[in-house]
Design an enzyme around this catalytic site. Structure first.
Site, PDB file in Angstrom:
ATOM      1  CD  GLU A  67      37.360 -36.153 -25.967  1.00 33.85           C
ATOM      2  OE1 GLU A  67      36.116 -36.077 -25.837  1.00 33.85           O
ATOM      3  OE2 GLU A  67      38.146 -35.358 -25.422  1.00 33.85           O
ATOM      4  CD1 TRP A 122      37.707 -36.435 -21.332  1.00 33.09           C
ATOM      5  CD2 TRP A 122      36.281 -35.949 -19.677  1.00 33.09           C
ATOM      6  NE1 TRP A 122      38.187 -35.332 -20.663  1.00 33.09           N
ATOM      7  CE2 TRP A 122      37.331 -35.015 -19.647  1.00 33.09           C
ATOM      8  CE3 TRP A 122      35.256 -35.848 -18.733  1.00 33.09           C
ATOM      9  CZ2 TRP A 122      37.403 -33.985 -18.706  1.00 33.09           C
ATOM     10  CZ3 TRP A 122      35.314 -34.819 -17.786  1.00 33.09           C
ATOM     11  CH2 TRP A 122      36.382 -33.909 -17.783  1.00 33.09           C
ATOM     12  CD1 TRP A 176      18.672 -21.988 -12.852  1.00 34.69           C
ATOM     13  CD2 TRP A 176      20.181 -21.250 -14.325  1.00 34.69           C
ATOM     14  NE1 TRP A 176      19.788 -22.788 -12.737  1.00 34.69           N
ATOM     15  CE2 TRP A 176      20.738 -22.360 -13.619  1.00 34.69           C
ATOM     16  CE3 TRP A 176      20.963 -20.620 -15.294  1.00 34.69           C
ATOM     17  CZ2 TRP A 176      22.009 -22.851 -13.865  1.00 34.69           C
ATOM     18  CZ3 TRP A 176      22.241 -21.113 -15.543  1.00 34.69           C
ATOM     19  CH2 TRP A 176      22.755 -22.197 -14.836  1.00 34.69           C
ATOM     20  CG  ASN A 225      32.863 -32.601 -28.280  1.00 33.51           C
ATOM     21  OD1 ASN A 225      31.855 -32.795 -27.613  1.00 33.51           O
ATOM     22  ND2 ASN A 225      34.049 -32.423 -27.735  1.00 33.51           N
ATOM     23  CD1 TRP A 269      22.370 -26.723 -14.811  1.00 36.20           C
ATOM     24  CD2 TRP A 269      22.073 -28.718 -15.737  1.00 36.20           C
ATOM     25  NE1 TRP A 269      22.109 -27.615 -13.794  1.00 36.20           N
ATOM     26  CE2 TRP A 269      21.926 -28.851 -14.332  1.00 36.20           C
ATOM     27  CE3 TRP A 269      21.925 -29.859 -16.530  1.00 36.20           C
ATOM     28  CZ2 TRP A 269      21.647 -30.072 -13.711  1.00 36.20           C
ATOM     29  CZ3 TRP A 269      21.646 -31.083 -15.908  1.00 36.20           C
ATOM     30  CH2 TRP A 269      21.505 -31.170 -14.525  1.00 36.20           C
ATOM     31  CD1 TRP A 303      23.756 -30.875 -22.232  1.00 37.48           C
ATOM     32  CD2 TRP A 303      23.606 -28.686 -21.798  1.00 37.48           C
ATOM     33  NE1 TRP A 303      23.315 -30.243 -23.381  1.00 37.48           N
ATOM     34  CE2 TRP A 303      23.210 -28.904 -23.146  1.00 37.48           C
ATOM     35  CE3 TRP A 303      23.588 -27.387 -21.306  1.00 37.48           C
ATOM     36  CZ2 TRP A 303      22.813 -27.869 -23.987  1.00 37.48           C
ATOM     37  CZ3 TRP A 303      23.193 -26.349 -22.149  1.00 37.48           C
ATOM     38  CH2 TRP A 303      22.812 -26.597 -23.468  1.00 37.48           C
TER      39      TRP A 303
END
Length: 426
Positions: free
Chosen positions: A254, A257, A285, A320, A338, A361
């Site tokens: 993590e 990341w 969208w 999360n 998004w 996102w």
């Protein structure tokens, strides 16, 4: 007036293991620590009871209190960095300004302008790596291009990891403090006190050692809650990584990341406003404002989604796993851009970090680097059954459950698949 060096606190609000501060204190001159309440940032915040500003303020109070034990203290400036440095070079005879590097496009621009201004006054801006183990071009592919897929990046990251240097701070090298006994108040910068209480962040052994086992279950609240501390640098990334290496590889991944998204933002700054995968800009969208408001307010009729949004709105935090579910729901079930969700999280999250928020996102929407494939559409009911089977989390944040679903799952799924396929076929 004797020459001094300035240390400029930014995303590194701690006195322990601080790279730039260490180098400033080793420079041979006394050091003046400063913080600038940057009005270029603060004026954009609509909520004057912003917990993040309160968090920063309380962290600064903690630093000031510690420094006073060594006859020193923190000088606070309120204004744009340019205005602040005009005042700083009037207040002190400055040799150099030390700071730690930031990698967001706006921060890079700010630092370039500041360096140019200081150079005109024969003052050097010296910056150091502190908020990441590896930065910029530290981890590159064999052809010297940046990684855009996480797994090979993390493999190279781990291969390159040698001894982690930590920085011991000599507090006796600070200049004697001649400023006010208390730092500037929140009111003086146009903000109000919140119910947030700052405590010095620590590593919780119980949580980190079993992080991989329990992190996906929101009712257990078995995550580190260190996102805000890492965002504002009240804890050292080196301390976190050293512990993760010894105790939990899932948590280490993590942390990797986090650096993966930081280097993506650094190498591809366009992702702030655009899809990493350009073809996804073709998605039609729906952007229904009424449905977006229902999502923001936690009134979609999908309990796990609504519980997450209520938790976010009330606390500035969301678990999360639930972040992934709510983001997938907005982009896939409601077909809302998004960027709308990213902006809402940016406004609400205590641990908001541009690179991670943007990266996650885009991951959820399928348009980012190494993203979830567009046809992976979380079923919110299945996610709740899997990760909150006794509805403990849902009941905590959603005591009533009488909202009709604003969209039917199967139909929404088909609609999303059709929209994505059409966009990618263009």
């Amino acid at each position: 007036m004797d020459k001094v060096n300035i240390f400029w606190f930014r995303r590194d609000l701690r006195l322990e293991d601080n790279a730039g501060l260490y180098h400033a204190l080793q420079s041979g001159l006394k050091v003046i620590p400063v913080f600038i309440f940057d009005t270029d940032i603060l004026t954009r915040l609509q909520n004057k009871k912003d917990k993040r500003v309160d968090y920063i303020h309380q962290a600064l109070q903690h630093i000031h209190k510690e420094l006073k034990k060594h006859n020193s203290g923190l000088y606070i400036y309120d204004g744009s960095p340019m205005e602040a440095f005009k005042k700083i070079i009037q207040d002190f005879k400055v040799d150099s300004v030390f700071c730690n590097r930031d990698y967001e496009p706006q921060a890079i621009k700010r630092d370039r302008q500041t360096a140019d201004f200081l150079l005109k006054h024969h003052i050097q801006l010296k910056d150091f790596k502190d908020q990441a183990i590896f930065e910029k071009n530290d981890i590159l592919k064999s052809d010297l291009s940046p990684y855009t897929v996480f797994t090979p990046y993390s493999k190279k990251w781990k291969e390159n990891l040698k001894n982690i240097e930590t920085f011991t701070i000599e507090r006796t090298h600070f200049a004697n403090y001649n400023g006010p006994s208390e730092i500037i108040s929140l009111k003086e910068i146009g903000f109000e006190k919140t119910d947030f209480e700052f405590t010095k962040p620590e590593l919780s052994r119980d949580i980190i050692d079993s992080y991989g086992k329990y992190r996906d279950f929101p009712a257990m609240d078995h995550t580190t809650h260190l996102g805000t501390a890492l965002r504002f640098g009240t804890i050292s990334i080196r301390k976190c990584v050293q512990y993760a290496i010894k105790h939990n590889e899932v948590w280490l991944n993590e942390l990797i990341w986090r650096e993966f998204f930081m280097q993506i933002l650094y190498h591809f700054p366009d992702v702030v406003h655009q899809c990493f995968k350009k073809k996804y800009e073709n998605i039609a969208w729906r952007n229904n404002e009424k449905e977006f408001k229902a999502w923001c307010d936690g009134r979609t009729g999908y309990p796990i989604v609504d519980a997450g949004m209520r938790q976010l709105n009330e606390t500035g935090f969301m678990h999360n796993r639930v972040r992934m579910i709510t983001a997938s729901f907005l982009t896939k079930h409601l077909l809302i851009d998004w960027r709308w969700g990213e902006a809402y999280f940016a406004e609400k999250l205590l641990d908001y970090d541009l690179s991670a928020n943007n990266g996650n996102w885009q991951w959820a929407a399928g348009c980012g680097c190494d993203a979830a494939p567009y046809f992976r559409i979380f079923n919110p009911y299945e996610q709740a059954r899997k990760f909150d089977k006794d509805s403990q989390y849902i009941r905590k944040w959603l005591p009533e459950d009488d909202v009709e679903p604003i969209v039917e799952h199967a139909k929404a799924r088909e609609r999303a698949l059709k929209a994505y396929k059409e966009a990618l076929a263009e």
